[in-house]
Design a protein around this motif. Structure first.
Motif, PDB file in Angstrom:
ATOM      1  N   ARG A   1       0.819  -1.211   0.000  1.00  0.00           N
ATOM      2  CA  ARG A   1       0.000   0.000   0.000  1.00  0.00           C
ATOM      3  C   ARG A   1       0.856   1.266   0.000  1.00  0.00           C
ATOM      4  O   ARG A   1       0.396   2.335  -0.374  1.00  0.00           O
ATOM      5  CB  ARG A   1      -0.868   0.058   1.256  1.00  0.00           C
ATOM      6  CG  ARG A   1      -1.985  -0.914   1.345  1.00  0.00           C
ATOM      7  CD  ARG A   1      -2.837  -0.582   2.569  1.00  0.00           C
ATOM      8  NE  ARG A   1      -3.989  -1.457   2.668  1.00  0.00           N
ATOM      9  CZ  ARG A   1      -4.056  -2.498   3.473  1.00  0.00           C
ATOM     10  NH1 ARG A   1      -3.031  -2.800   4.246  1.00  0.00           N
ATOM     11  NH2 ARG A   1      -5.142  -3.247   3.517  1.00  0.00           N
ATOM     12  N   TYR A   2       2.079   1.154   0.469  1.00  0.00           N
ATOM     13  CA  TYR A   2       2.867   2.329   0.826  1.00  0.00           C
ATOM     14  C   TYR A   2       3.822   2.761  -0.284  1.00  0.00           C
ATOM     15  O   TYR A   2       4.553   1.941  -0.852  1.00  0.00           O
ATOM     16  CB  TYR A   2       3.661   2.054   2.107  1.00  0.00           C
ATOM     17  CG  TYR A   2       2.781   1.822   3.305  1.00  0.00           C
ATOM     18  CD1 TYR A   2       2.297   2.885   4.042  1.00  0.00           C
ATOM     19  CD2 TYR A   2       2.405   0.531   3.675  1.00  0.00           C
ATOM     20  CE1 TYR A   2       1.469   2.683   5.133  1.00  0.00           C
ATOM     21  CE2 TYR A   2       1.579   0.318   4.765  1.00  0.00           C
ATOM     22  CZ  TYR A   2       1.108   1.394   5.492  1.00  0.00           C
ATOM     23  OH  TYR A   2       0.285   1.188   6.567  1.00  0.00           O
ATOM     24  N   PHE A   3       3.817   4.057  -0.561  1.00  0.00           N
ATOM     25  CA  PHE A   3       4.745   4.637  -1.531  1.00  0.00           C
ATOM     26  C   PHE A   3       6.188   4.344  -1.130  1.00  0.00           C
ATOM     27  O   PHE A   3       7.032   4.068  -1.984  1.00  0.00           O
ATOM     28  CB  PHE A   3       4.517   6.151  -1.611  1.00  0.00           C
ATOM     29  CG  PHE A   3       5.294   6.835  -2.692  1.00  0.00           C
ATOM     30  CD1 PHE A   3       4.887   6.756  -4.014  1.00  0.00           C
ATOM     31  CD2 PHE A   3       6.426   7.575  -2.392  1.00  0.00           C
ATOM     32  CE1 PHE A   3       5.607   7.398  -5.021  1.00  0.00           C
ATOM     33  CE2 PHE A   3       7.147   8.220  -3.387  1.00  0.00           C
ATOM     34  CZ  PHE A   3       6.742   8.131  -4.710  1.00  0.00           C
ATOM     35  N   THR A   4       6.464   4.397   0.169  1.00  0.00           N
ATOM     36  CA  THR A   4       7.807   4.093   0.661  1.00  0.00           C
ATOM     37  C   THR A   4       8.259   2.709   0.238  1.00  0.00           C
ATOM     38  O   THR A   4       9.372   2.523  -0.274  1.00  0.00           O
ATOM     39  CB  THR A   4       7.833   4.186   2.200  1.00  0.00           C
ATOM     40  OG1 THR A   4       7.635   5.543   2.588  1.00  0.00           O
ATOM     41  CG2 THR A   4       9.158   3.692   2.765  1.00  0.00           C
ATOM     42  N   ILE A   5       7.415   1.717   0.447  1.00  0.00           N
ATOM     43  CA  ILE A   5       7.779   0.340   0.135  1.00  0.00           C
ATOM     44  C   ILE A   5       7.917   0.136  -1.370  1.00  0.00           C
ATOM     45  O   ILE A   5       8.879  -0.480  -1.849  1.00  0.00           O
ATOM     46  CB  ILE A   5       6.736  -0.636   0.708  1.00  0.00           C
ATOM     47  CG1 ILE A   5       6.677  -0.519   2.239  1.00  0.00           C
ATOM     48  CG2 ILE A   5       7.033  -2.064   0.281  1.00  0.00           C
ATOM     49  CD1 ILE A   5       7.976  -0.865   2.944  1.00  0.00           C
TER      50      ILE A   5
ATOM     51  N   VAL B   1      10.610  10.387  -0.625  1.00  0.00           N
ATOM     52  CA  VAL B   1      10.210   9.448   0.431  1.00  0.00           C
ATOM     53  C   VAL B   1      10.774   9.902   1.774  1.00  0.00           C
ATOM     54  O   VAL B   1      10.061   9.992   2.774  1.00  0.00           O
ATOM     55  CB  VAL B   1      10.688   8.009   0.102  1.00  0.00           C
ATOM     56  CG1 VAL B   1      10.644   7.122   1.355  1.00  0.00           C
ATOM     57  CG2 VAL B   1       9.828   7.394  -0.987  1.00  0.00           C
ATOM     58  N   GLY B   2      12.070  10.174   1.791  1.00  0.00           N
ATOM     59  CA  GLY B   2      12.698  10.608   3.033  1.00  0.00           C
ATOM     60  C   GLY B   2      12.206  11.961   3.498  1.00  0.00           C
ATOM     61  O   GLY B   2      11.907  12.158   4.682  1.00  0.00           O
TER      62      GLY B   2
ATOM     63  N   PRO C   1      -3.260   4.513   3.321  1.00  0.00           N
ATOM     64  CA  PRO C   1      -1.950   4.416   3.966  1.00  0.00           C
ATOM     65  C   PRO C   1      -1.421   5.726   4.544  1.00  0.00           C
ATOM     66  O   PRO C   1      -0.597   5.694   5.459  1.00  0.00           O
ATOM     67  CB  PRO C   1      -1.048   3.901   2.839  1.00  0.00           C
ATOM     68  CG  PRO C   1      -1.730   4.327   1.583  1.00  0.00           C
ATOM     69  CD  PRO C   1      -3.189   4.259   1.875  1.00  0.00           C
ATOM     70  N   TYR C   2      -1.854   6.863   4.003  1.00  0.00           N
ATOM     71  CA  TYR C   2      -1.356   8.162   4.464  1.00  0.00           C
ATOM     72  C   TYR C   2      -2.534   9.112   4.646  1.00  0.00           C
ATOM     73  O   TYR C   2      -3.510   9.045   3.899  1.00  0.00           O
ATOM     74  CB  TYR C   2      -0.365   8.770   3.463  1.00  0.00           C
ATOM     75  CG  TYR C   2       0.808   7.890   3.137  1.00  0.00           C
ATOM     76  CD1 TYR C   2       1.821   7.680   4.070  1.00  0.00           C
ATOM     77  CD2 TYR C   2       0.907   7.272   1.894  1.00  0.00           C
ATOM     78  CE1 TYR C   2       2.911   6.870   3.768  1.00  0.00           C
ATOM     79  CE2 TYR C   2       1.996   6.455   1.584  1.00  0.00           C
ATOM     80  CZ  TYR C   2       2.990   6.260   2.522  1.00  0.00           C
ATOM     81  OH  TYR C   2       4.065   5.463   2.223  1.00  0.00           O
ATOM     82  N   PHE C   3      -2.407  10.023   5.589  1.00  0.00           N
ATOM     83  CA  PHE C   3      -3.532  10.928   5.862  1.00  0.00           C
ATOM     84  C   PHE C   3      -3.863  11.799   4.655  1.00  0.00           C
ATOM     85  O   PHE C   3      -5.016  12.177   4.439  1.00  0.00           O
ATOM     86  CB  PHE C   3      -3.217  11.812   7.082  1.00  0.00           C
ATOM     87  CG  PHE C   3      -2.267  12.952   6.813  1.00  0.00           C
ATOM     88  CD1 PHE C   3      -2.737  14.185   6.377  1.00  0.00           C
ATOM     89  CD2 PHE C   3      -0.897  12.789   6.990  1.00  0.00           C
ATOM     90  CE1 PHE C   3      -1.867  15.235   6.129  1.00  0.00           C
ATOM     91  CE2 PHE C   3      -0.018  13.829   6.753  1.00  0.00           C
ATOM     92  CZ  PHE C   3      -0.496  15.056   6.314  1.00  0.00           C
TER      93      PHE C   3
END
Length: 198
Positions: A45-49, A84-85, A158-160
């Motif tokens: 679900r996560y852009f980070t992953i 991402v960071g 996954p994110y607000f």
């Protein structure tokens, strides 16, 4: 690729893979009933992953083949993982400890910093222009659509800033526009840096 570049690429591949593996492990610890497929599906679900996965795959292939992708892909990948960071530490960071902290540092700090350093010192930069920066918006835009679709299907966002149940659809549009402008500005800056370094 030169030997130093290939060794650096190997380091980034190892760090990115280690971060993803630790994210998998920590999720399984926190959700003992989840099997491997459910864990991967939840993390996806996560852009980070997803972006760390792109980094891991790209640098692993570079290590194995000894060849580097073109400037458009390397520039975009660097921008995406840098964002991402930046977004994590600006908007999302929580106090964590133990293995969770190690996993967080790898995917949100170590991999972005190493990838940016690789791009500065080794990646090809010829031919990058503002149109390149515009094309780099495609991945985050695709992700927003994907996150909203998954959220509509399973009720989890996954994110607000992509959660219409928390901030409304107008809030999602405002945050998407703000992040899009941030991506575009960062991409334009990156193109400028590429021209200076070239």
């Amino acid at each position: 690729m030169t030997l130093p570049a290939r060794l650096f690429a190997t380091l980034i591949a190892l760090v990115a893979v280690a971060g993803l593996v630790l994210q998998f492990v920590t999720y399984r610890i926190g959700h003992p009933g989840a099997d491997a497929f459910e864990t991967v599906w939840s993390l996806a679900r996560y852009f980070t992953i997803l972006t760390n996965t792109l980094v891991a795959a790209t640098f692993t292939l570079m290590t194995v083949r000894g060849r580097m992708p073109g400037p458009l892909w390397m520039g975009g990948l660097t921008l995406w993982i840098a964002i991402v960071g930046a977004v994590y530490y600006a908007l999302l960071a929580n106090a964590v400890s133990g293995l969770d902290a190690v996993a967080d540092r790898l995917v949100h700090l170590a991999t972005p910093l190493l990838t940016v350093a690789f791009w500065l010192f080794y990646a090809p930069k010829h031919g990058l222009r503002l149109a390149s920066a515009a094309s780099w918006l495609l991945w985050p835009l695709l992700y927003v659509g994907y996150a909203l679709l998954r959220g509509e299907l399973d009720g989890f966002y996954p994110y607000f800033f992509v959660d219409p149940t928390r901030i409304g659809w107008d809030g999602v549009l405002r945050w998407s526009a703000l992040l899009g402008v941030s991506f575009a500005a960062a991409g334009g800056l990156q193109v400028g840096i590429a021209r200076l370094l070239r």
